[in-house]
Design a protein around this motif. Structure first.
Motif, PDB file in Angstrom:
ATOM      1  N   ARG A  55       0.848  -1.193   0.000  1.00 54.80           N
ATOM      2  CA  ARG A  55       0.000   0.000   0.000  1.00 54.80           C
ATOM      3  C   ARG A  55       0.884   1.243   0.000  1.00 54.80           C
ATOM      4  O   ARG A  55       1.839   1.328   0.743  1.00 54.80           O
ATOM      5  N   ALA A  56       0.542   2.175  -0.853  1.00 55.96           N
ATOM      6  CA  ALA A  56       1.283   3.438  -0.915  1.00 55.96           C
ATOM      7  C   ALA A  56       0.834   4.332   0.237  1.00 55.96           C
ATOM      8  O   ALA A  56      -0.331   4.308   0.642  1.00 55.96           O
ATOM      9  N   SER A  57       1.762   5.135   0.746  1.00 60.10           N
ATOM     10  CA  SER A  57       1.424   6.047   1.830  1.00 60.10           C
ATOM     11  C   SER A  57       0.563   7.190   1.299  1.00 60.10           C
ATOM     12  O   SER A  57       0.527   7.459   0.098  1.00 60.10           O
ATOM     13  N   ARG A  58      -0.095   7.858   2.199  1.00 59.41           N
ATOM     14  CA  ARG A  58      -0.912   9.009   1.800  1.00 59.41           C
ATOM     15  C   ARG A  58      -0.043  10.094   1.175  1.00 59.41           C
ATOM     16  O   ARG A  58      -0.446  10.753   0.225  1.00 59.41           O
ATOM     17  N   ARG A  59       1.149  10.264   1.709  1.00 54.50           N
ATOM     18  CA  ARG A  59       2.062  11.274   1.179  1.00 54.50           C
ATOM     19  C   ARG A  59       2.470  10.931  -0.256  1.00 54.50           C
ATOM     20  O   ARG A  59       2.520  11.797  -1.125  1.00 54.50           O
TER      21      ARG A  59
END
Length: 127
Positions: A55-59
């Motif tokens: 999962r990619a971070s929100r940033r």
């Protein structure tokens, strides 16, 4: 002054504007073909065949959205063509441009939030 200069060139030389439109369309078509051929490998956080994608971070997602929005030539061309009628040559240019660019960035940010919220809701609904 750059905004006025570009708008002036576009109004005085419509063939240059047409060339920019064609070049921008060709660029977008090329990007689309590259994304289609990549089968998702250009997206953030995508693993290889058969592997679970992290999962990619929100940033990271926000950075990808920002780069995508800034790199969109259609948006820049639209706003460069839109700005000149709202500028008053008898008033100082810098405050006018700051206000207009602030409005544009606010609108862009709002639209991206709506897209993100709609995509999130749609993902939950489809899931």
């Amino acid at each position: 002054s750059a905004v006025i200069g570009v708008a002036t060139i576009m109004l005085r030389y419509p063939m240059v504007f047409s060339a920019f439109k064609l070049a921008g369309g060709a660029y977008l078509a090329w990007l689309g073909i590259q994304m289609w051929r990549s089968r998702g490998r250009l997206a953030l956080g995508v693993a290889g065949e058969g592997a679970e994608a992290p999962r990619a971070s929100r940033r990271a997602l926000a950075a990808q959205g920002f780069v995508t929005a800034i790199a969109n030539p259609k948006g820049w061309a639209f706003f460069i063509a839109l700005l000149p009628p709202f500028l008053d040559a008898s008033l100082p240019l810098a405050p006018q441009l700051i206000a207009l660019v602030g409005i544009i960035l606010t609108l862009e940010f709002t639209c991206l939030l709506l897209y993100a919220g709609g995509g999130s809701s749609l993902a939950r609904w489809l899931g």
